[in-house]
Design a protein around this motif. Structure first.
Motif, PDB file in Angstrom:
ATOM      1  N   LEU A   1      -9.464   6.531   8.227  1.00 46.69           N
ATOM      2  CA  LEU A   1      -8.964   5.973   6.977  1.00 46.69           C
ATOM      3  C   LEU A   1      -8.507   4.534   7.170  1.00 46.69           C
ATOM      4  N   ARG A   2      -8.765   3.715   6.168  1.00 48.07           N
ATOM      5  CA  ARG A   2      -8.385   2.308   6.195  1.00 48.07           C
ATOM      6  C   ARG A   2      -6.982   2.137   5.610  1.00 48.07           C
ATOM      7  N   PRO A   3      -6.364   0.975   5.816  1.00 48.48           N
ATOM      8  CA  PRO A   3      -5.019   0.755   5.269  1.00 48.48           C
ATOM      9  C   PRO A   3      -4.979   0.964   3.755  1.00 48.48           C
ATOM     10  N   GLY A   4      -4.010   1.746   3.316  1.00 53.26           N
ATOM     11  CA  GLY A   4      -3.818   1.978   1.889  1.00 53.26           C
ATOM     12  C   GLY A   4      -4.739   3.015   1.286  1.00 53.26           C
ATOM     13  N   GLU A   5      -5.616   3.624   2.093  1.00 49.28           N
ATOM     14  CA  GLU A   5      -6.614   4.549   1.568  1.00 49.28           C
ATOM     15  C   GLU A   5      -6.081   5.978   1.591  1.00 49.28           C
ATOM     16  N   LYS A   6      -6.394   6.742   0.523  1.00 48.06           N
ATOM     17  CA  LYS A   6      -5.999   8.143   0.427  1.00 48.06           C
ATOM     18  C   LYS A   6      -7.220   9.037   0.588  1.00 48.06           C
TER      19      LYS A   6
ATOM     20  N   HIS B   1     -11.618 -19.936 -30.033  1.00 50.43           N
ATOM     21  CA  HIS B   1     -12.464 -18.836 -30.520  1.00 50.43           C
ATOM     22  C   HIS B   1     -11.585 -17.602 -30.702  1.00 50.43           C
ATOM     23  N   PRO B   2     -10.787 -17.535 -31.765  1.00 50.54           N
ATOM     24  CA  PRO B   2      -9.826 -16.432 -31.935  1.00 50.54           C
ATOM     25  C   PRO B   2     -10.516 -15.067 -31.920  1.00 50.54           C
ATOM     26  N   PRO B   3     -10.174 -14.221 -30.953  1.00 47.72           N
ATOM     27  CA  PRO B   3     -10.850 -12.925 -30.848  1.00 47.72           C
ATOM     28  C   PRO B   3     -10.178 -11.857 -31.702  1.00 47.72           C
ATOM     29  N   GLY B   4     -10.997 -10.933 -32.192  1.00 45.49           N
ATOM     30  CA  GLY B   4     -10.453  -9.746 -32.846  1.00 45.49           C
ATOM     31  C   GLY B   4     -10.113  -8.672 -31.831  1.00 45.49           C
ATOM     32  N   VAL B   5     -10.831  -8.661 -30.703  1.00 47.06           N
ATOM     33  CA  VAL B   5     -10.619  -7.683 -29.636  1.00 47.06           C
ATOM     34  C   VAL B   5     -10.660  -8.419 -28.304  1.00 47.06           C
ATOM     35  N   VAL B   6      -9.726  -8.077 -27.402  1.00 49.12           N
ATOM     36  CA  VAL B   6      -9.710  -8.621 -26.043  1.00 49.12           C
ATOM     37  C   VAL B   6      -9.888  -7.461 -25.072  1.00 49.12           C
ATOM     38  N   LEU B   7     -10.898  -7.540 -24.215  1.00 50.05           N
ATOM     39  CA  LEU B   7     -11.146  -6.544 -23.175  1.00 50.05           C
ATOM     40  C   LEU B   7     -10.844  -7.192 -21.832  1.00 50.05           C
ATOM     41  N   HIS B   8      -9.802  -6.704 -21.155  1.00 47.30           N
ATOM     42  CA  HIS B   8      -9.323  -7.350 -19.931  1.00 47.30           C
ATOM     43  C   HIS B   8      -9.816  -6.575 -18.711  1.00 47.30           C
ATOM     44  N   ALA B   9     -10.869  -7.089 -18.072  1.00 51.76           N
ATOM     45  CA  ALA B   9     -11.438  -6.433 -16.895  1.00 51.76           C
ATOM     46  C   ALA B   9     -11.249  -7.252 -15.627  1.00 51.76           C
ATOM     47  N   ALA B  10     -10.663  -8.443 -15.726  1.00 46.88           N
ATOM     48  CA  ALA B  10     -10.468  -9.291 -14.544  1.00 46.88           C
ATOM     49  C   ALA B  10      -9.441  -8.654 -13.615  1.00 46.88           C
ATOM     50  N   ALA B  11      -9.788  -8.491 -12.359  1.00 49.09           N
ATOM     51  CA  ALA B  11      -8.863  -7.878 -11.394  1.00 49.09           C
ATOM     52  C   ALA B  11      -9.414  -8.012  -9.988  1.00 49.09           C
ATOM     53  N   TYR B  12      -8.500  -7.955  -9.020  1.00 50.47           N
ATOM     54  CA  TYR B  12      -8.882  -7.719  -7.638  1.00 50.47           C
ATOM     55  C   TYR B  12      -8.784  -6.219  -7.417  1.00 50.47           C
ATOM     56  N   LYS B  13      -9.827  -5.612  -6.846  1.00 53.73           N
ATOM     57  CA  LYS B  13      -9.852  -4.145  -6.780  1.00 53.73           C
ATOM     58  C   LYS B  13     -10.163  -3.590  -5.392  1.00 53.73           C
ATOM     59  N   HIS B  14     -10.481  -4.445  -4.420  1.00 52.24           N
ATOM     60  CA  HIS B  14     -10.849  -3.942  -3.099  1.00 52.24           C
ATOM     61  C   HIS B  14      -9.583  -3.577  -2.331  1.00 52.24           C
ATOM     62  N   VAL B  15      -9.387  -2.286  -2.069  1.00 51.89           N
ATOM     63  CA  VAL B  15      -8.115  -1.804  -1.518  1.00 51.89           C
ATOM     64  C   VAL B  15      -7.798  -2.403  -0.150  1.00 51.89           C
ATOM     65  N   PRO B  16      -8.648  -2.258   0.873  1.00 58.01           N
ATOM     66  CA  PRO B  16      -8.273  -2.787   2.200  1.00 58.01           C
ATOM     67  C   PRO B  16      -8.093  -4.300   2.205  1.00 58.01           C
ATOM     68  N   LEU B  17      -8.908  -5.017   1.438  1.00 56.76           N
ATOM     69  CA  LEU B  17      -8.807  -6.477   1.419  1.00 56.76           C
ATOM     70  C   LEU B  17      -7.475  -6.923   0.832  1.00 56.76           C
ATOM     71  N   MET B  18      -7.017  -6.244  -0.191  1.00 59.51           N
ATOM     72  CA  MET B  18      -5.739  -6.600  -0.809  1.00 59.51           C
ATOM     73  C   MET B  18      -4.542  -6.077  -0.001  1.00 59.51           C
ATOM     74  N   GLU B  19      -4.822  -5.194   0.955  1.00 56.87           N
ATOM     75  CA  GLU B  19      -3.749  -4.564   1.715  1.00 56.87           C
ATOM     76  C   GLU B  19      -3.292  -5.416   2.893  1.00 56.87           C
ATOM     77  N   GLN B  20      -4.138  -6.291   3.362  1.00 60.11           N
ATOM     78  CA  GLN B  20      -3.822  -7.056   4.559  1.00 60.11           C
ATOM     79  C   GLN B  20      -4.093  -8.541   4.336  1.00 60.11           C
ATOM     80  N   GLY B  21      -3.012  -9.314   4.161  1.00 59.27           N
ATOM     81  CA  GLY B  21      -3.122 -10.760   4.060  1.00 59.27           C
ATOM     82  C   GLY B  21      -3.310 -11.296   2.654  1.00 59.27           C
ATOM     83  N   ASN B  22      -3.593 -10.420   1.671  1.00 62.94           N
ATOM     84  CA  ASN B  22      -3.834 -10.884   0.303  1.00 62.94           C
ATOM     85  C   ASN B  22      -2.941 -10.177  -0.720  1.00 62.94           C
ATOM     86  N   GLU B  23      -1.813  -9.661  -0.257  1.00 55.06           N
ATOM     87  CA  GLU B  23      -0.958  -8.880  -1.155  1.00 55.06           C
ATOM     88  C   GLU B  23      -0.503  -9.695  -2.365  1.00 55.06           C
ATOM     89  N   ILE B  24      -0.084 -10.929  -2.126  1.00 56.72           N
ATOM     90  CA  ILE B  24       0.411 -11.741  -3.238  1.00 56.72           C
ATOM     91  C   ILE B  24      -0.718 -12.089  -4.212  1.00 56.72           C
TER      92      ILE B  24
END
Length: 622
Positions: A547-552, A363-386
C-alpha cells in the motif's frame, strides 16, 4: 432545404410509390380472381365469371384505398420489416372491409360471400411475399457484392441467447467482411434451433472446440454489457487465440463517425454497469439555451461534462482549465463535434479568484460545474500537501463564491468517495471542500449548491487503467499494491451523466452519493486488462508492491455517522451529514493565507484533523 431539393425528394417518393403500385395492383386483381377459382374448386362456372368480371374494378379500387389509408405504398421494400408487414395487414383488412361493403351494397344475386375472406388472405400473402422476395434478393445481392472486390469474408461465431443473437445478426447486416458461421448459447434449450437461418451449434463451454471445427478465430459477444457471460468468455478463451468482439453501445453511436461494425471488447463492457436513466426533459430544460461554466474542463470528467452539456443544447459553454494543451484539445473536439455551440475557452487557475470572477462576469453562467481538483492520492500525500488544499479547498471556495456573485442558478461540486473517513490529504481536502460548499450555500440562497461523490472512473487521467495498459504494453509486470485492495468503478460517461442528474435534482447544501454497484478487486481488474490485450498472466505477470501513503484497502461512500435517504433516481442517494460548524470557508481562507508557500506536512495534517474530525492521517499498514 432548397426548392430544388424539395422537388427532387418529392419526385423520389412519387417514383417509389409508383413502382409499388405497379406490382401491387396486378397482384390485387390476381388475388380476386384466384379467390373465385378456389371458391369453386379450381373451376369457375360461367355465371360467376360475370360476377368476378363486374366486381374486379370495385375490389381493385377498394383494396388500393385501404392500402393508401394505411400508407403501405410509402414503405421501402428494401428494408421491409415485421412492422411493415403488420401495417400491410391493416391496409388489406381495410380494403377487404370496403370491398365487402360496396359489393354487398350492389345486391348482386347469388354472389359468393366467401370470396371476400379468401381474396383478403390471398392479397396479404401475395403482397407480403412480393416484399419478402424483393428484400431477400437485395440482401443476397448485397452479400455477393458487399465490401471490396476479392475480399474474403471472415467466419464469425455469435455467443448469446436467441434474443441476443437475433439482435446481433440484424446489426451485422450492415457490417463488412463477416460471415456468421453459427451461434453458441448458454441455454441448453436453445441448442439445435436456428435464428435467421443460423444454427445454434452448442453451449458456451464448447466454444473453443466449435471455433476450431469451423476455423473461426473471431467471436462476437452478443450479451448485454456487464453480463457474467462476457467476463467468463474473456477469462476462459482470450488466451486460446480467439478475438473477442462486441457491438457498439449507445455512447459509441453518439460519437462522430460511428459505424455499425463490431469493436473490440473493452473493460467497461465487463463491469456489470447498467445504462444510466436520465431525466432528459429536465436536463434539457436546465441546460438548453443556457450558459454553462465548467472548471477543470480539460480533465477526464470535466471534458465529458462538456460533451454531455453540449448534447443537451447549451447555448454557450465556458471551459476553464489551467492546462493550455488540455484546453486546446477540448476546443478542437467541441468545434468539430458541435459547430453550432458557442465555446469560450479560458486558461485560468481556480486559485485566482479575480481571474475566475472576470470570466464569469464576461459570460454570466446559469450553471457552474466545478471539476477542477488535484486527485492523485500518493502525489498529494508527499511534498504537495499544501497544493492539494490550495486547489481542492481554496479553488472550490473561489468557484462557489463566484457562482453566487454572478447569480448562477446552480453550482455542482464533483467530489469523491475518498472524502469519506479520509486517510489521505487529498481525501480530507475534498471533504473540507464539501463543507466549504455548504457554508457558501448559506451566503447565497438564490443559488442551489450541490456536491456529488463517486468512486474511481475508468480511463480517467491518473487512474490505474492507463497505468496498467502502459505496463502491459511494456511486457509487465503489472503492479498492484495489495492482493485484497478493492475499488468502486464506473465509466466516464456514466459519472458525468449522474453528476448532471444530481445537479438537476439537488437542493442547496445536499451531498449526493452515487450507486457505484459492486466493488472490484484491483488484481481482478489487472487480470481482465491482461486478457483484453490478448496475453496471459504467464506472459505479463502481476507484482504486489504494498500500500502507498494514504491508500486504503477499500473505499467507502458514507462516513460511519452518516445515513442516506432515497431519491427518485435509483442510482442517486442523499447523504445526511451534519452541517459544518462555524464559518468553515472563512477559516480555510485565513489559514491558507497565513500558512505561506511551504508549511510543514505535519502542520497541514494537524490543521486538517481539526477541520475534518474523521480524518485519520496514519492508516494501518499491511
Amino acid at each position: 432545404m432548397t426548392r430544388a431539393g424539395a422537388v427532387s425528394l418529392s419526385t423520389l417518393r412519387r417514383d417509389a410509390t409508383s413502382k409499388s403500385w405497379l406490382v401491387d395492383l396486378p397482384l390485387i386483381v390476381l388475388a380476386w380472381w384466384l379467390a373465385f377459382w378456389l371458391r369453386f374448386n379450381l373451376g369457375l362456372p360461367w355465371p360467376y365469371f360475370d360476377h368476378a368480371l363486374l366486381t374486379t374494378p370495385i375490389a381493385l379500387l377498394c383494396m388500393a384505398l385501404g392500402l393508401a389509408l394505411a400508407r403501405v405504398p410509402r414503405q421501402s421494400w428494401r428494408y421491409v420489416s415485421l412492422a411493415d408487414l403488420r401495417l400491410l395487414a391493416v391496409g388489406v383488412a381495410l380494403g377487404a372491409l370496403l370491398t365487402t361493403a360496396v359489393v354487398m351494397g350492389l345486391r348482386i344475386d347469388g354472389f359468393p360471400r366467401s370470396v371476400f375472406a379468401i381474396s383478403a388472405v390471398l392479397t396479404l400473402v401475395l403482397l407480403a411475399g412480393a416484399r419478402a422476395s424483393w428484400r431477400t434478393l437485395i440482401e443476397r445481392e448485397r452479400e455477393r457484392t458487399h465490401g471490396h472486390p476479392g475480399q474474403q469474408r471472415q467466419p464469425l461465431l455469435v455467443v448469446g441467447t436467441l434474443d441476443e443473437a437475433d439482435h446481433a445478426l440484424r446489426a451485422l447486416k450492415g457490417a463488412d467482411g463477416w460471415q456468421v458461421a453459427g451461434i453458441v448459447s448458454p441455454l441448453a434449450a436453445d441448442h439445435g434451433r436456428t435464428v435467421q437461418g443460423v444454427r445454434v451449434l452448442g453451449d458456451v463451454p464448447a466454444l473453443a472446440d466449435i471455433a476450431a471445427t469451423l476455423q473461426a478465430r473471431t467471436v462476437l459477444l452478443a450479451s448485454a454489457p456487464g453480463a457474467p457471460l462476457r467476463r467468463e468468455a474473456l477469462l476462459r478463451w482470450s488466451g486460446a487465440g480467439l478475438n473477442l468482439l462486441t457491438l457498439p453501445t449507445a455512447d459509441d453511436w453518439l460519437r462522430p463517425g460511428a459505424t455499425p461494425s463490431p469493436r473490440q471488447v473493452r473493460l467497461e463492457d465487463l463491469l456489470g454497469r447498467t445504462p444510466v436513466q436520465l431525466d432528459t426533459a429536465g436536463l434539457t430544460a436546465l441546460f438548453g439555451g443556457q450558459t454553462v461554466l465548467v472548471t477543470g474542463a480539460g480533465g477526464s470528467i470535466g471534458a465529458e461534462l462538456c460533451r454531455q452539456v453540449a448534447r443537451l443544447g447549451a447555448a454557450r459553454l465556458v471551459c476553464v482549465d489551467v492546462s493550455e494543451f488540455a484546453t486546446y484539445r477540448l476546443e478542437q473536439e467541441l468545434r468539430r463535434d458541435h459547430p453550432a455551440l458557442e465555446g469560450v475557452y479560458c486558461t485560468a487557475n481556480v486559485r485566482e479568484v479575480e481571474r475566475l470572477l472576470a470570466i464569469a462576469r464576461a459570460h454570466p453562467p446559469g450553471v457552474v460545474l466545478h471539476a477542477a481538483a488535484y486527485k492523485h492520492v500518493p502525489l498529494m500525500e508527499q511534498g504537495n500537501e499544501i497544493e492539494a488544499l490550495r486547489t481542492n479547498v481554496l479553488g472550490t471556495l473561489n468557484a462557489a463564491r463566484v457562482a453566487g456573485a454572478v447569480g448562477a442558478a446552480r453550482f455542482v461540486l464533483v467530489s469523491t468517495d475518498k472524502a469519506v473517513n479520509p486517510t489521505s490529504v487529498m481525501g480530507a481536502s475534498k471533504r473540507l471542500a464539501e463543507q466549504v460548499v455548504q457554508a457558501v450555500a448559506r451566503q447565497f440562497p438564490a443559488t442551489q449548491y450541490v456536491s456529488v461523490r463517486f468512486g474511481n472512473v475508468l480511463g480517467s487521467s491518473g487512474s490505474v487503467v492507463p497505468l496498467f495498459t502502459a505496463q502491459i504494453e511494456m511486457g509487465g509486470p503489472v503492479t498492484v499494491t495489495h492482493p485484497d485492495i478493492v475499488r468502486y468503478f464506473m465509466t466516464i460517461p456514466e459519472a458525468a451523466q449522474l453528476v448532471l442528474q444530481a445537479g438537476l435534482m439537488g437542493r442547496s447544501g445536499q451531498i449526493f452519493v452515487l450507486d457505484m454497484g459492486e466493488p472490484m478487486k484491483i488484481v481482478e481488474l489487472a487480470r481482465l486488462l491482461i486478457r483484453l490485450s490478448g496475453k496471459s498472466e504467464a506472459e505479463v505477470p502481476i507484482a504486489f508492491t504494498g500500500l502507498r501513503p494514504g491508500e486504503k484497502l477499500y473505499e467507502e461512500l458514507l462516513a460511519d455517522d452518516e445515513t442516506t435517504e432515497a431519491t427518485p433516481h435509483p442510482k442517486l442517494r442523499v447523504a445526511k451529514v451534519a452541517p459544518p460548524a462555524g464559518d468553515v470557508a472563512a477559516l480555510a481562507e485565513s489559514w491558507l493565507a497565513a500558512a505561506g508557500a511551504a508549511p510543514t506536512a505535519d502542520a497541514v495534517r494537524a490543521w486538517l484533523v481539526g477541520q475534518v474530525p474523521e480524518y485519520r492521517p496514519h492508516p494501518v499498514r499491511f
